[in-house]
Scaffold this motif. Sequence first.
Motif, PDB file in Angstrom:
ATOM      1  N   THR A  52      -2.183   4.953   6.334  1.00 46.65           N
ATOM      2  CA  THR A  52      -1.214   5.100   6.620  1.00 46.65           C
ATOM      3  C   THR A  52      -0.281   5.014   8.239  1.00 46.65           C
ATOM      4  O   THR A  52       0.101   4.269   8.341  1.00 46.65           O
ATOM      5  CB  THR A  52       0.224   5.856   6.612  1.00 46.65           C
ATOM      6  N   LYS A  53      -0.822   5.757   8.739  1.00 47.38           N
ATOM      7  CA  LYS A  53      -1.146   5.684  10.584  1.00 47.38           C
ATOM      8  C   LYS A  53      -1.543   4.092  11.256  1.00 47.38           C
ATOM      9  O   LYS A  53      -0.634   3.672  11.746  1.00 47.38           O
ATOM     10  CB  LYS A  53      -1.873   6.528  11.177  1.00 47.38           C
ATOM     11  N   TYR A  54      -2.898   3.686  10.561  1.00 44.99           N
ATOM     12  CA  TYR A  54      -3.401   2.265  10.729  1.00 44.99           C
ATOM     13  C   TYR A  54      -2.131   1.371  10.314  1.00 44.99           C
ATOM     14  O   TYR A  54      -1.597   0.706  11.408  1.00 44.99           O
ATOM     15  CB  TYR A  54      -4.140   1.855  10.281  1.00 44.99           C
ATOM     16  N   LEU A  55      -1.458   1.600   9.368  1.00 44.47           N
ATOM     17  CA  LEU A  55      -0.109   0.313   8.963  1.00 44.47           C
ATOM     18  C   LEU A  55       0.915   0.181   9.518  1.00 44.47           C
ATOM     19  O   LEU A  55       0.994  -0.298   9.951  1.00 44.47           O
ATOM     20  CB  LEU A  55      -0.852   0.673   7.096  1.00 44.47           C
ATOM     21  N   ASN A  59       4.491   8.681   0.775  1.00 49.51           N
ATOM     22  CA  ASN A  59       3.976   8.743   2.383  1.00 49.51           C
ATOM     23  C   ASN A  59       4.280   7.084   2.602  1.00 49.51           C
ATOM     24  O   ASN A  59       4.686   6.478   4.271  1.00 49.51           O
ATOM     25  CB  ASN A  59       3.614   9.886   2.824  1.00 49.51           C
ATOM     26  N   LEU A  60       3.462   6.830   2.382  1.00 47.53           N
ATOM     27  CA  LEU A  60       3.055   5.380   2.741  1.00 47.53           C
ATOM     28  C   LEU A  60       4.098   4.398   3.017  1.00 47.53           C
ATOM     29  O   LEU A  60       4.286   3.021   3.599  1.00 47.53           O
ATOM     30  CB  LEU A  60       1.384   4.294   1.887  1.00 47.53           C
ATOM     31  N   VAL A  94       4.961  -4.933   1.557  1.00 50.76           N
ATOM     32  CA  VAL A  94       5.032  -5.777   2.311  1.00 50.76           C
ATOM     33  C   VAL A  94       5.465  -5.124   3.339  1.00 50.76           C
ATOM     34  O   VAL A  94       7.047  -3.990   3.147  1.00 50.76           O
ATOM     35  CB  VAL A  94       6.058  -6.964   2.288  1.00 50.76           C
ATOM     36  N   SER A  95       6.139  -5.253   4.501  1.00 54.29           N
ATOM     37  CA  SER A  95       6.710  -4.754   5.697  1.00 54.29           C
ATOM     38  C   SER A  95       8.253  -4.241   4.905  1.00 54.29           C
ATOM     39  O   SER A  95       8.634  -5.746   4.497  1.00 54.29           O
ATOM     40  CB  SER A  95       7.115  -4.921   7.392  1.00 54.29           C
ATOM     41  N   ASP A  96       8.724  -3.504   5.436  1.00 57.56           N
ATOM     42  CA  ASP A  96      10.422  -3.575   5.003  1.00 57.56           C
ATOM     43  C   ASP A  96      11.385  -4.736   5.570  1.00 57.56           C
ATOM     44  O   ASP A  96      12.436  -5.055   3.963  1.00 57.56           O
ATOM     45  CB  ASP A  96      11.438  -2.129   5.084  1.00 57.56           C
ATOM     46  N   ARG A  97      11.134  -4.771   6.495  1.00 63.07           N
ATOM     47  CA  ARG A  97      12.372  -5.977   6.855  1.00 63.07           C
ATOM     48  C   ARG A  97      12.014  -6.902   6.611  1.00 63.07           C
ATOM     49  O   ARG A  97      12.334  -8.808   6.263  1.00 63.07           O
ATOM     50  CB  ARG A  97      12.146  -5.982   8.725  1.00 63.07           C
ATOM     51  N   ILE A  98      10.903  -7.258   5.176  1.00 65.44           N
ATOM     52  CA  ILE A  98      10.647  -9.573   5.275  1.00 65.44           C
ATOM     53  C   ILE A  98      10.602  -9.055   3.310  1.00 65.44           C
ATOM     54  O   ILE A  98      10.237 -10.010   3.068  1.00 65.44           O
ATOM     55  CB  ILE A  98       8.750  -9.567   5.900  1.00 65.44           C
ATOM     56  N   ILE A 100       1.643  -7.516   5.377  1.00 66.47           N
ATOM     57  CA  ILE A 100       1.149  -8.212   4.303  1.00 66.47           C
ATOM     58  C   ILE A 100      -0.257  -6.961   3.824  1.00 66.47           C
ATOM     59  O   ILE A 100      -0.752  -7.716   4.803  1.00 66.47           O
ATOM     60  CB  ILE A 100       1.131  -9.135   3.581  1.00 66.47           C
ATOM     61  N   SER A 101      -0.123  -6.092   2.527  1.00 65.59           N
ATOM     62  CA  SER A 101      -1.172  -5.415   2.494  1.00 65.59           C
ATOM     63  C   SER A 101      -1.006  -5.607   0.765  1.00 65.59           C
ATOM     64  O   SER A 101      -0.381  -5.712   0.315  1.00 65.59           O
ATOM     65  CB  SER A 101      -1.217  -3.947   3.251  1.00 65.59           C
ATOM     66  N   CYS A 102      -2.970  -5.728   0.661  1.00 69.00           N
ATOM     67  CA  CYS A 102      -3.085  -5.612  -0.712  1.00 69.00           C
ATOM     68  C   CYS A 102      -3.906  -4.955  -1.073  1.00 69.00           C
ATOM     69  O   CYS A 102      -4.755  -4.927  -0.427  1.00 69.00           O
ATOM     70  CB  CYS A 102      -3.183  -6.605  -0.681  1.00 69.00           C
TER      71      CYS A 102
END
Length: 275
Positions: free
Chosen positions: A150-153, A199-200, A244-248, A163-165
């Motif tokens: 979570t800290k890394y992302l 938490n992520l 995905v990041s919340d903003r996209i 974008i993570s998967c």
Amino acid sequence: MKFISWNIDSINAALTGTSPRSDLSRQVLDTITKENADIIAIQETKLPEAGMNAKQEEALKAYFPEYDYVYVSSREPARKGYAGTMALYKKDIKVVASFPEIGAPDTMDSEGRMITLEHDKFFFNLVYTPNAGDGLKRLKERQEWDVHYTKYLKSLDEVKPVISCGDYNVAHEEIDLANPDSNHMSAGFTDEERAGFTNLLNAGFVDTFRFIHGDIPNVYSWWAQRIKTSKINNSGWRIDYFLVSDRIKDKVTRSDMLDSGARQDHTPIALEIEL
């Protein structure tokens, strides 16, 4: 852009194996190639540290002639032929690949669990999250992994959208598996793992499948191989995600499972997003 993620459960078996299961895996590869994705994320390659042999590379290039690829394998002190990830991307896409180590416990940073591609407009992260294991023997380490990941992302998200998967090895909510009542002490559905995923998301990320489909039930990405009727009965788990990041999030137009036919274990997942 279109992205696909799949836990392949041995790239060698899928590319060069001769078993009936290998035939089913190749049918899934056929499905993936028809999608013509920009980037394809593969987990659990199970390749040796030395990498693919010539036969495997030839077979991979036959399936994906228009793609470049990078991969990372498990290495000492971790187990050999274990975990491993691969990213394939269209030759006209310019990315810089990295293989992050996040300060994870035990041998997790040596198990080839993560690749990040940096694009001009976003980071693409693929991950094969460690399983808590039989008897939850690795649950404590898994909890530590979740904190570090979570800290890394989040650190990536501070630079540009993410974008993570991948196979996150957790069913987040009761709706994400067929039999929640009997699995609260099972790896992948413990309170601790579910809290780690919460938490992520709270760190600024969105589960795109739920964002697009809401509380649609009975849609899963994994069915246990050891139970022959698990897929026929749709007794599955949703443990593979595109985040995905919340903003996209509003740019996401599709987040679905692909049909893997009769093959049990993981099915591929797909994301389409307007970037």
